[in-house]
Design an enzyme around this catalytic site. Structure first.
Site, PDB file in Angstrom:
ATOM      1  N   SER A 141       0.755  -1.270   0.054  1.00 15.06           N
ATOM      2  CA  SER A 141       0.007  -0.104   0.005  1.00 15.06           C
ATOM      3  C   SER A 141       1.032   1.018   0.097  1.00 15.06           C
ATOM      4  CB  SER A 141      -0.981  -0.060   1.358  1.00 15.06           C
ATOM      5  OG  SER A 141      -1.487   1.058   1.644  1.00 15.06           O
ATOM      6  N   TYR A 154      -2.630  -1.368  10.349  1.00 17.38           N
ATOM      7  CA  TYR A 154      -2.549  -1.514   8.922  1.00 17.38           C
ATOM      8  C   TYR A 154      -1.117  -1.153   8.518  1.00 17.38           C
ATOM      9  CZ  TYR A 154      -4.048  -1.317   4.051  1.00 17.38           C
ATOM     10  OH  TYR A 154      -4.274  -1.433   2.669  1.00 17.38           O
TER      11      TYR A 154
HETATM   12  P1  NAD Z   1     -11.816  -6.124  -0.470  1.00 15.85           P
HETATM   13  O1  NAD Z   1     -12.342  -5.696   0.798  1.00 15.85           O
HETATM   14  O2  NAD Z   1     -12.523  -5.632  -1.712  1.00 15.85           O
HETATM   15  O3  NAD Z   1     -11.296  -7.569  -0.625  1.00 15.85           O
HETATM   16  C1  NAD Z   1     -10.426  -8.124   0.408  1.00 15.85           C
HETATM   17  C2  NAD Z   1     -10.727  -9.505   0.400  1.00 15.85           C
HETATM   18  O4  NAD Z   1      -9.897 -10.195   1.199  1.00 15.85           O
HETATM   19  C3  NAD Z   1     -12.018  -9.864   0.588  1.00 15.85           C
HETATM   20  O5  NAD Z   1     -12.746 -10.661  -0.290  1.00 15.85           O
HETATM   21  C4  NAD Z   1     -12.238 -10.738   2.093  1.00 15.85           C
HETATM   22  O6  NAD Z   1     -13.147 -11.807   2.102  1.00 15.85           O
HETATM   23  C5  NAD Z   1     -10.610 -11.188   1.866  1.00 15.85           C
HETATM   24  N1  NAD Z   1     -10.109 -11.569   3.137  1.00 15.85           N
HETATM   25  C6  NAD Z   1     -10.160 -11.002   4.290  1.00 15.85           C
HETATM   26  N2  NAD Z   1      -9.563 -11.876   5.311  1.00 15.85           N
HETATM   27  C7  NAD Z   1      -9.195 -12.901   5.012  1.00 15.85           C
HETATM   28  C8  NAD Z   1      -8.564 -14.184   5.280  1.00 15.85           C
HETATM   29  N3  NAD Z   1      -8.143 -14.312   6.490  1.00 15.85           N
HETATM   30  N4  NAD Z   1      -8.376 -14.929   4.231  1.00 15.85           N
HETATM   31  C9  NAD Z   1      -8.376 -14.861   2.961  1.00 15.85           C
HETATM   32  N5  NAD Z   1      -9.193 -13.704   2.456  1.00 15.85           N
HETATM   33  C10 NAD Z   1      -9.284 -12.667   3.240  1.00 15.85           C
HETATM   34  O7  NAD Z   1     -10.605  -4.862  -0.301  1.00 15.85           O
HETATM   35  P2  NAD Z   1      -9.372  -4.752  -1.512  1.00 15.85           P
HETATM   36  O8  NAD Z   1      -9.655  -3.118  -1.418  1.00 15.85           O
HETATM   37  O9  NAD Z   1      -9.614  -5.012  -2.752  1.00 15.85           O
HETATM   38  O10 NAD Z   1      -8.163  -4.927  -0.724  1.00 15.85           O
HETATM   39  C11 NAD Z   1      -7.219  -5.899  -1.251  1.00 15.85           C
HETATM   40  C12 NAD Z   1      -5.785  -5.762  -0.811  1.00 15.85           C
HETATM   41  O11 NAD Z   1      -5.405  -4.373  -1.428  1.00 15.85           O
HETATM   42  C13 NAD Z   1      -5.651  -5.778   0.727  1.00 15.85           C
HETATM   43  O12 NAD Z   1      -4.338  -6.177   1.041  1.00 15.85           O
HETATM   44  C14 NAD Z   1      -5.480  -4.056   0.901  1.00 15.85           C
HETATM   45  O13 NAD Z   1      -4.693  -3.804   2.063  1.00 15.85           O
HETATM   46  C15 NAD Z   1      -4.691  -3.412  -0.235  1.00 15.85           C
HETATM   47  N6  NAD Z   1      -4.944  -2.250  -0.708  1.00 15.85           N
HETATM   48  C16 NAD Z   1      -6.084  -1.772  -1.017  1.00 15.85           C
HETATM   49  C17 NAD Z   1      -6.292  -0.274  -1.137  1.00 15.85           C
HETATM   50  C18 NAD Z   1      -7.678   0.088  -1.628  1.00 15.85           C
HETATM   51  O14 NAD Z   1      -7.624   1.472  -1.706  1.00 15.85           O
HETATM   52  N7  NAD Z   1      -8.663  -0.427  -1.810  1.00 15.85           N
HETATM   53  C19 NAD Z   1      -5.254   0.444  -1.158  1.00 15.85           C
HETATM   54  C20 NAD Z   1      -3.942  -0.185  -1.041  1.00 15.85           C
HETATM   55  C21 NAD Z   1      -3.878  -1.406  -0.686  1.00 15.85           C
END
Ligand code: NAD
Length: 259
Positions: A141, A154
């Site tokens: 991130s 986080y």
């Molecule tokens: P999201 O909530 O849409 O998807 C996250 C997925 O992870 C969900 O389907 C959830 O069921 C799954 N998950 C949660 N705990 C779990 C576990 N213990 N085992 C297996 N699966 C699990 O979120 P997203 O925004 O798509 O995030 C995906 C990644 O991207 C994360 O690592 C997040 O930190 C990172 N990220 C997101 C953003 C953003 O702006 N959305 C920015 C930087 C980084």
């Protein structure tokens, strides 16, 4: 078809960024394991990929459970073949002032991001090392490099994921395995939709102000970084054109934090 004959596993692929990566990988010819805590949603995402002409396997997998990760990775090897690309993407976000941040919640965030990345790596390299190839991709991130108030768990976890990825560049290199990190900015997913009101509340500003701060660097169409923007970086890191890259982190944020 940049990933023809490749096998990929993407954790947290039932939603958001992970799902976009799984779909793009499948369109590029990979057989994709869609692994997620939510097994029903993972199965539905895999079905959608197959309906679009791709090859996919939906798996219920809690990335913090070593036995579940090991079983899932063995099932992938049996069903699709040994894994060439691992994307450790599963994650959650909890925004809270540290003075009453429950330790249990802190550990849950660290367990999923860091512990999950560790367990997936451990299982994936067992399939990669004997074939002397593989690409490990970690979802960092902008918070792998920059702090933010109220996100102690986080930010710490995302910094740690960067450390793990750098270790794997050195440890995996002699086995032909590369290791890199993607560091997205704000992307509109359920994780972020939950976070915006929490940040507005905790910072004492409006949701619009949170969004406008985030969008400082975005000049193209005033929107956040998109799922497609992040998936494109994940494709690059999985495929041949990035063969010389390891131990790198690529920030995909339209200038957020660098602006
Ligand atoms: P999201 O909530 O849409 O998807 C996250 C997925 O992870 C969900 O389907 C959830 O069921 C799954 N998950 C949660 N705990 C779990 C576990 N213990 N085992 C297996 N699966 C699990 O979120 P997203 O925004 O798509 O995030 C995906 C990644 O991207 C994360 O690592 C997040 O930190 C990172 N990220 C997101 C953003 C953003 O702006 N959305 C920015 C930087 C980084």
């Amino acid at each position: 078809m940049q990933l023809r004959d490749r096998v990929a596993v993407v954790s947290g692929a039932a939603s958001g960024i992970g799902r976009a990566i799984a779909e793009l990988y499948a369109r590029e010819g990979a057989a994709v394991a869609v692994a997620d805590l939510d097994g029903a949603k993972a199965a539905a995402a895999a079905t959608a990929i197959e309906a679009a002409g791709g090859r996919a396997l939906g798996l219920a997998m809690d990335v913090t459970d070593e036995a579940a990760v090991d079983d899932g990775m063995r099932e992938i090897e049996r069903t699709l073949g040994p894994v060439d690309v691992m994307v450790a993407n599963a994650g959650i976000q909890i925004v809270h002032p540290i003075e009453d941040f429950p330790y249990k919640e802190f550990r849950r965030v660290v367990d999923i991001h860091l512990g999950g990345s560790f367990l997936l790596t451990k299982a994936a390299v067992r399939q990669m090392y004997p074939r002397r190839r593989g690409s490990l991709i970690y979802m960092g991130s902008v918070h792998s490099h920059e702090a933010s108030p109220l996100k102690s768990a986080y930010v710490a976890a995302k910094h740690a994921v960067l450390g793990l990825a750098r270790v794997m560049a050195k440890e995996g290199g002699p086995h032909g395995v590369r290791s890199n990190v993607i560091c997205p900015g704000f992307v509109r997913t359920p994780l972020v939709e939950k976070q915006i009101p929490e940040q507005a509340r905790d910072l004492g500003i409006s949701e619009e102000e949170v969004v406008s701060r985030v969008m400082l660097g975005r000049t193209v169409d005033g929107e956040f970084t998109t799922l497609d923007d992040v998936a494109a970086v994940a494709l690059f890191l999985a495929a041949f054109p990035s063969a010389a890259l390891t131990g790198q982190s690529i920030t995909a944020s339209h200038g957020w934090y660098t602006a």
